[in-house]
Write an enzyme that holds these catalytic residues in place. Structure first.
Site, PDB file in Angstrom:
ATOM      1  N   LYS A   1      24.508 -27.937  38.215  1.00 28.23           N
ATOM      2  CA  LYS A   1      23.503 -28.084  37.540  1.00 28.23           C
ATOM      3  C   LYS A   1      23.462 -29.728  37.621  1.00 28.23           C
ATOM      4  CE  LYS A   1      22.093 -28.191  33.751  1.00 28.23           C
ATOM      5  NZ  LYS A   1      21.132 -27.620  32.813  1.00 28.23           N
TER       6      LYS A   1
ATOM      7  N   TYR B   1      28.750 -23.465  37.135  1.00 26.92           N
ATOM      8  CA  TYR B   1      27.950 -23.909  36.704  1.00 26.92           C
ATOM      9  C   TYR B   1      27.909 -25.755  36.834  1.00 26.92           C
ATOM     10  CZ  TYR B   1      26.364 -26.100  32.443  1.00 26.92           C
ATOM     11  OH  TYR B   1      25.371 -27.073  31.135  1.00 26.92           O
TER      12      TYR B   1
ATOM     13  N   ARG C   1      41.371 -22.071  32.624  1.00 27.99           N
ATOM     14  CA  ARG C   1      40.695 -21.636  32.863  1.00 27.99           C
ATOM     15  C   ARG C   1      40.848 -22.755  34.162  1.00 27.99           C
ATOM     16  NH1 ARG C   1      35.259 -24.383  30.685  1.00 27.99           N
ATOM     17  NH2 ARG C   1      34.787 -22.747  29.042  1.00 27.99           N
TER      18      ARG C   1
ATOM     19  N   ASP D   1      10.628 -18.155  28.501  1.00 28.28           N
ATOM     20  CA  ASP D   1      12.310 -17.530  28.614  1.00 28.28           C
ATOM     21  C   ASP D   1      12.525 -16.385  29.275  1.00 28.28           C
ATOM     22  OD1 ASP D   1      14.785 -18.480  26.449  1.00 28.28           O
ATOM     23  OD2 ASP D   1      14.624 -16.736  27.978  1.00 28.28           O
TER      24      ASP D   1
ATOM     25  N   THR E   1      23.897 -32.036  31.511  1.00 26.23           N
ATOM     26  CA  THR E   1      25.572 -32.467  31.203  1.00 26.23           C
ATOM     27  C   THR E   1      26.140 -33.440  31.311  1.00 26.23           C
ATOM     28  OG1 THR E   1      26.971 -30.890  30.827  1.00 26.23           O
ATOM     29  CG2 THR E   1      25.780 -30.561  32.806  1.00 26.23           C
ATOM     30  N   ASP E   2      26.969 -33.781  30.632  1.00 30.99           N
ATOM     31  CA  ASP E   2      28.087 -34.530  30.942  1.00 30.99           C
ATOM     32  C   ASP E   2      28.989 -34.529  31.635  1.00 30.99           C
ATOM     33  OD1 ASP E   2      29.102 -33.408  29.516  1.00 30.99           O
ATOM     34  OD2 ASP E   2      30.158 -34.578  27.714  1.00 30.99           O
ATOM     35  N   GLU E   3      29.147 -32.412  32.199  1.00 33.55           N
ATOM     36  CA  GLU E   3      29.838 -32.081  33.208  1.00 33.55           C
ATOM     37  C   GLU E   3      29.782 -32.520  34.795  1.00 33.55           C
ATOM     38  OE1 GLU E   3      31.288 -27.929  32.869  1.00 33.55           O
ATOM     39  OE2 GLU E   3      31.022 -28.196  30.457  1.00 33.55           O
TER      40      GLU E   3
ATOM     41  N   LEU F   1      14.788 -14.332  28.989  1.00 32.80           N
ATOM     42  CA  LEU F   1      15.102 -13.175  27.933  1.00 32.80           C
ATOM     43  C   LEU F   1      16.357 -12.944  28.476  1.00 32.80           C
ATOM     44  CD1 LEU F   1      12.527 -11.858  25.837  1.00 32.80           C
ATOM     45  CD2 LEU F   1      13.397 -14.906  25.188  1.00 32.80           C
TER      46      LEU F   1
HETATM   47  P1  NAD Z   1      21.832 -20.845  26.532  1.00 31.23           P
HETATM   48  O1  NAD Z   1      22.837 -20.001  27.210  1.00 31.23           O
HETATM   49  O2  NAD Z   1      22.273 -20.949  25.228  1.00 31.23           O
HETATM   50  O3  NAD Z   1      20.118 -20.836  26.783  1.00 31.23           O
HETATM   51  C1  NAD Z   1      19.400 -20.467  28.133  1.00 31.23           C
HETATM   52  C2  NAD Z   1      18.499 -19.938  28.381  1.00 31.23           C
HETATM   53  O4  NAD Z   1      17.765 -19.630  29.433  1.00 31.23           O
HETATM   54  C3  NAD Z   1      18.604 -18.249  27.271  1.00 31.23           C
HETATM   55  O5  NAD Z   1      17.073 -18.439  25.942  1.00 31.23           O
HETATM   56  C4  NAD Z   1      18.045 -18.041  28.624  1.00 31.23           C
HETATM   57  O6  NAD Z   1      17.316 -16.502  28.402  1.00 31.23           O
HETATM   58  C5  NAD Z   1      17.232 -18.889  29.204  1.00 31.23           C
HETATM   59  N1  NAD Z   1      16.415 -18.588  30.882  1.00 31.23           N
HETATM   60  C6  NAD Z   1      18.462 -18.420  31.346  1.00 31.23           C
HETATM   61  N2  NAD Z   1      17.939 -17.991  33.256  1.00 31.23           N
HETATM   62  C7  NAD Z   1      16.306 -18.780  33.053  1.00 31.23           C
HETATM   63  C8  NAD Z   1      15.610 -18.225  33.744  1.00 31.23           C
HETATM   64  N3  NAD Z   1      15.619 -17.806  35.111  1.00 31.23           N
HETATM   65  N4  NAD Z   1      14.197 -18.319  33.824  1.00 31.23           N
HETATM   66  C9  NAD Z   1      13.964 -18.408  31.921  1.00 31.23           C
HETATM   67  N5  NAD Z   1      14.819 -19.015  30.899  1.00 31.23           N
HETATM   68  C10 NAD Z   1      16.401 -18.470  31.914  1.00 31.23           C
HETATM   69  O7  NAD Z   1      22.014 -22.223  26.889  1.00 31.23           O
HETATM   70  P2  NAD Z   1      22.196 -23.791  25.228  1.00 31.23           P
HETATM   71  O8  NAD Z   1      23.890 -24.218  25.199  1.00 31.23           O
HETATM   72  O9  NAD Z   1      20.806 -23.558  24.858  1.00 31.23           O
HETATM   73  O10 NAD Z   1      22.107 -25.234  27.197  1.00 31.23           O
HETATM   74  C11 NAD Z   1      20.993 -25.557  27.483  1.00 31.23           C
HETATM   75  C12 NAD Z   1      20.103 -26.973  27.622  1.00 31.23           C
HETATM   76  O11 NAD Z   1      21.432 -26.963  27.851  1.00 31.23           O
HETATM   77  C13 NAD Z   1      21.797 -25.687  29.990  1.00 31.23           C
HETATM   78  O12 NAD Z   1      20.509 -26.519  30.989  1.00 31.23           O
HETATM   79  C14 NAD Z   1      22.457 -26.371  29.762  1.00 31.23           C
HETATM   80  O13 NAD Z   1      23.358 -27.287  30.601  1.00 31.23           O
HETATM   81  C15 NAD Z   1      22.146 -27.474  28.816  1.00 31.23           C
HETATM   82  N6  NAD Z   1      23.159 -28.225  28.115  1.00 31.23           N
HETATM   83  C16 NAD Z   1      24.102 -27.283  27.264  1.00 31.23           C
HETATM   84  C17 NAD Z   1      24.519 -28.291  26.673  1.00 31.23           C
HETATM   85  C18 NAD Z   1      25.859 -27.260  25.853  1.00 31.23           C
HETATM   86  O14 NAD Z   1      26.895 -27.856  25.027  1.00 31.23           O
HETATM   87  N7  NAD Z   1      25.818 -26.180  25.361  1.00 31.23           N
HETATM   88  C19 NAD Z   1      25.752 -29.384  26.857  1.00 31.23           C
HETATM   89  C20 NAD Z   1      24.761 -30.345  27.123  1.00 31.23           C
HETATM   90  C21 NAD Z   1      23.672 -29.675  28.563  1.00 31.23           C
HETATM   91  O1  DAU Z   2      29.753 -30.502  27.791  1.00 33.67           O
HETATM   92  C1  DAU Z   2      28.263 -29.797  27.836  1.00 33.67           C
HETATM   93  C2  DAU Z   2      29.005 -28.272  28.473  1.00 33.67           C
HETATM   94  O2  DAU Z   2      30.015 -27.755  27.218  1.00 33.67           O
HETATM   95  C3  DAU Z   2      27.471 -27.613  28.733  1.00 33.67           C
HETATM   96  O3  DAU Z   2      27.238 -28.638  30.150  1.00 33.67           O
HETATM   97  C4  DAU Z   2      27.950 -26.026  28.563  1.00 33.67           C
HETATM   98  O4  DAU Z   2      26.934 -25.421  29.009  1.00 33.67           O
HETATM   99  C5  DAU Z   2      28.337 -25.815  27.615  1.00 33.67           C
HETATM  100  O5  DAU Z   2      29.081 -24.441  27.660  1.00 33.67           O
HETATM  101  C6  DAU Z   2      30.163 -26.854  27.409  1.00 33.67           C
HETATM  102  O6  DAU Z   2      30.405 -26.727  27.874  1.00 33.67           O
HETATM  103  P1  DAU Z   2      32.176 -26.423  27.910  1.00 33.67           P
HETATM  104  O7  DAU Z   2      33.021 -25.209  29.365  1.00 33.67           O
HETATM  105  O8  DAU Z   2      33.182 -27.470  27.509  1.00 33.67           O
HETATM  106  O9  DAU Z   2      32.249 -25.167  26.931  1.00 33.67           O
HETATM  107  P2  DAU Z   2      33.126 -23.708  26.045  1.00 33.67           P
HETATM  108  O10 DAU Z   2      32.922 -24.318  24.606  1.00 33.67           O
HETATM  109  O11 DAU Z   2      32.978 -22.555  27.081  1.00 33.67           O
HETATM  110  O12 DAU Z   2      34.753 -24.617  26.022  1.00 33.67           O
HETATM  111  C7  DAU Z   2      35.227 -25.729  25.435  1.00 33.67           C
HETATM  112  C8  DAU Z   2      36.319 -26.075  25.565  1.00 33.67           C
HETATM  113  O13 DAU Z   2      37.500 -24.429  24.721  1.00 33.67           O
HETATM  114  C9  DAU Z   2      36.618 -25.644  27.031  1.00 33.67           C
HETATM  115  O14 DAU Z   2      37.955 -26.975  26.820  1.00 33.67           O
HETATM  116  C10 DAU Z   2      37.345 -25.088  27.240  1.00 33.67           C
HETATM  117  C11 DAU Z   2      37.807 -24.452  26.244  1.00 33.67           C
HETATM  118  N1  DAU Z   2      38.031 -22.835  25.255  1.00 33.67           N
HETATM  119  C12 DAU Z   2      36.874 -21.552  25.923  1.00 33.67           C
HETATM  120  C13 DAU Z   2      36.789 -21.073  25.182  1.00 33.67           C
HETATM  121  C14 DAU Z   2      35.818 -20.329  25.201  1.00 33.67           C
HETATM  122  C15 DAU Z   2      38.992 -22.215  25.110  1.00 33.67           C
HETATM  123  O15 DAU Z   2      40.513 -22.976  25.217  1.00 33.67           O
HETATM  124  N2  DAU Z   2      38.831 -20.561  24.124  1.00 33.67           N
HETATM  125  C16 DAU Z   2      37.800 -20.250  25.062  1.00 33.67           C
HETATM  126  O16 DAU Z   2      37.366 -18.819  24.390  1.00 33.67           O
END
Ligand code: NAD
Ligand code: DAU
Length: 349
Positions: free
Chosen positions: A163, A159, A288, A34, A134-136, A36
């Site tokens: 992906k 983003y 957004r 990582d 991701t589903d996005e 970090l």
């Molecule tokens: P996060 O932002 O919490 O963590 C990302 C991690 O990647 C961090 O520890 C960061 O230090 C590390 N990182 C960033 N750039 C890097 C690099 N260049 N080299 C090595 N490490 C690096 O993300 P998350 O929410 O845990 O998501 C993890 C994965 O899952 C991502 O690929 C994201 O697209 C995917 N994902 C997230 C969600 C969600 O809801 N959070 C849903 C579906 C998929």
């Molecule tokens: O669907 C999977 C994705 O979910 C992942 O791939 C992404 O990494 C993860 O960040 C997440 O994306 P979203 O954009 O859906 O998540 P977020 O938590 O940023 O926002 C969730 C919803 O809430 C979105 O419709 C935007 C809205 N929102 C978000 C924030 C941060 C608000 O209304 N207010 C806020 O302050």
């Protein structure tokens, strides 16, 4: 004995996955690689830092030499790529780093694994690369229907487009070289260790600090929420039993509007922590840019092939999650000190 290279393991889902694997398997070796960034936090993994089956290496997935050194030193069987820039709002403000990490980083990782895993024209047995996507990448849904694995890619934000690009590169390594890969596409996760730039921990933190809660647009955008442990279980299944070259959608029919999420959290904090917290904290703010309206996953494939289903109901998972943040106030205080305040002010004030 399998050796895992888990990239981005110090982030939200990666650290939960490391806990999941170390609890489930006694005979594994985990290398957490990582960079970090602001989102990576070794405090997430404090309780396994002395575990002999766990090693941390600080490194960037774009750094070919460092990755080579890791593959030279360890006989890696599985790569699980969580490393990414993951926040949509940040990608709208600064897209370049998303292309660097999410696209170039993925290709560097794929190429390194391919180099170390090939013997002549073939791949060594027992190797697999799993791309956590991701589903996005599918874009946005209207009122009806769900994303299936054959829904065309139609990403909108920088983003999700980075992906989607990474997914196509992973696919190309299967189509061209027959590299053993899987891609998983999951819906929105929630649970412990999520950085409070994302909706759920941000709302919890703001409630606890009596701060306004920014709701984008009309608050009626829909996300399909999945408890992070259910996601980890799905990744483990795909890694061990998923058909090579296949994509698996992960999600559990837990669609909720954003305003429903916000009101659920406010109501819990009002009833259990501080009765002065109420819906007056809600502040509707500018939407957004390019905000996807609705996500909804059809999980039939992973259910049918691998028997996966989400074990945690949203109503239970959200309470567990709020309680975790209440019990770990120092974690929240640590991650919201320093640069977080600057980010928050720039973004919301
Ligand atoms: P996060 O932002 O919490 O963590 C990302 C991690 O990647 C961090 O520890 C960061 O230090 C590390 N990182 C960033 N750039 C890097 C690099 N260049 N080299 C090595 N490490 C690096 O993300 P998350 O929410 O845990 O998501 C993890 C994965 O899952 C991502 O690929 C994201 O697209 C995917 N994902 C997230 C969600 C969600 O809801 N959070 C849903 C579906 C998929
Ligand atoms: O669907 C999977 C994705 O979910 C992942 O791939 C992404 O990494 C993860 O960040 C997440 O994306 P979203 O954009 O859906 O998540 P977020 O938590 O940023 O926002 C969730 C919803 O809430 C979105 O419709 C935007 C809205 N929102 C978000 C924030 C941060 C608000 O209304 N207010 C806020 O302050």
């Amino acid at each position: 004995m399998k050796t895992y290279l888990i990239t981005g393991g110090a982030g939200f889902i990666g650290s939960n996955f490391i806990y999941y694997i170390l609890k489930k398997y006694k005979d594994v070796k985990i290398i957490n690689y990582d960079k970090l960034t602001y989102a990576g936090n070794l405090e997430n993994l404090e309780s396994v830092s002395d575990n002999p089956n766990y090693t941390f290496v600080q490194g960037d997935i774009c750094d070919r030499d460092k990755l080579n050194a890791v593959f030279e030193k360890y006989d890696i069987d599985y790569v699980v790529n969580f490393a990414a820039e993951s926040h949509v709002d940040r990608s709208i403000k600064n897209p370049e780093i998303f292309v660097t990490t999410n696209v170039l980083g993925t290709v560097t990782l794929l190429n390194t694994a391919k180099h170390f895993w090939t013997e002549g024209d073939d791949f060594k047995a027992g190797k697999k690369y799993l791309q956590v996507s991701t589903d996005e990448v599918y874009g946005s849904l209207g009122k009806d229907g769900y994303f299936t694995e054959s829904t065309p890619l139609d990403s909108h934000s920088p983003y999700s487009s980075s992906k989607a690009s990474a997914d196509l590169m992973v696919k190309s390594y299967y189509d061209t070289y027959r590299m053993p890969v899987n891609i998983t596409r999951c819906s929105n996760n929630y649970g412990p260790y999520q950085f409070p730039e994302k909706l759920i921990p941000l709302v919890i933190n703001n409630c606890l600090n009596g701060r306004d809660i920014p709701v984008y647009g009309d608050g009626l955008n829909i996300r399909d929420w999945l408890y992070v442990e259910d996601h980890c279980r799905a990744i483990d299944l795909v890694l061990n039993a998923g058909r090579v070259g296949q994509v698996y959608n992960i999600g559990g029919h837990n669609e909720r509007t954003n305003i429903h999420i916000v009101k659920t959290i406010i109501s819990y904090i009002h009833d259990h922590v501080n009765s002065s917290v109420d819906e007056k904290l809600i502040k509707y703010v500018q939407d957004r840019k390019g905000h996807d309206r609705r996500y909804g996953i059809d999980p039939s494939k992973i259910k049918g092939e691998l028997g996966w289903y989400p074990e945690t109901k949203f109503e239970d998972g959200i309470v567990e999650t709020i309680k975790w943040y209440l019990d770990n106030r120092s974690w929240m205080d640590n991650v919201t000190s320093g640069d977080y305040q600057k980010y928050y002010e720039k973004m919301y004030l």
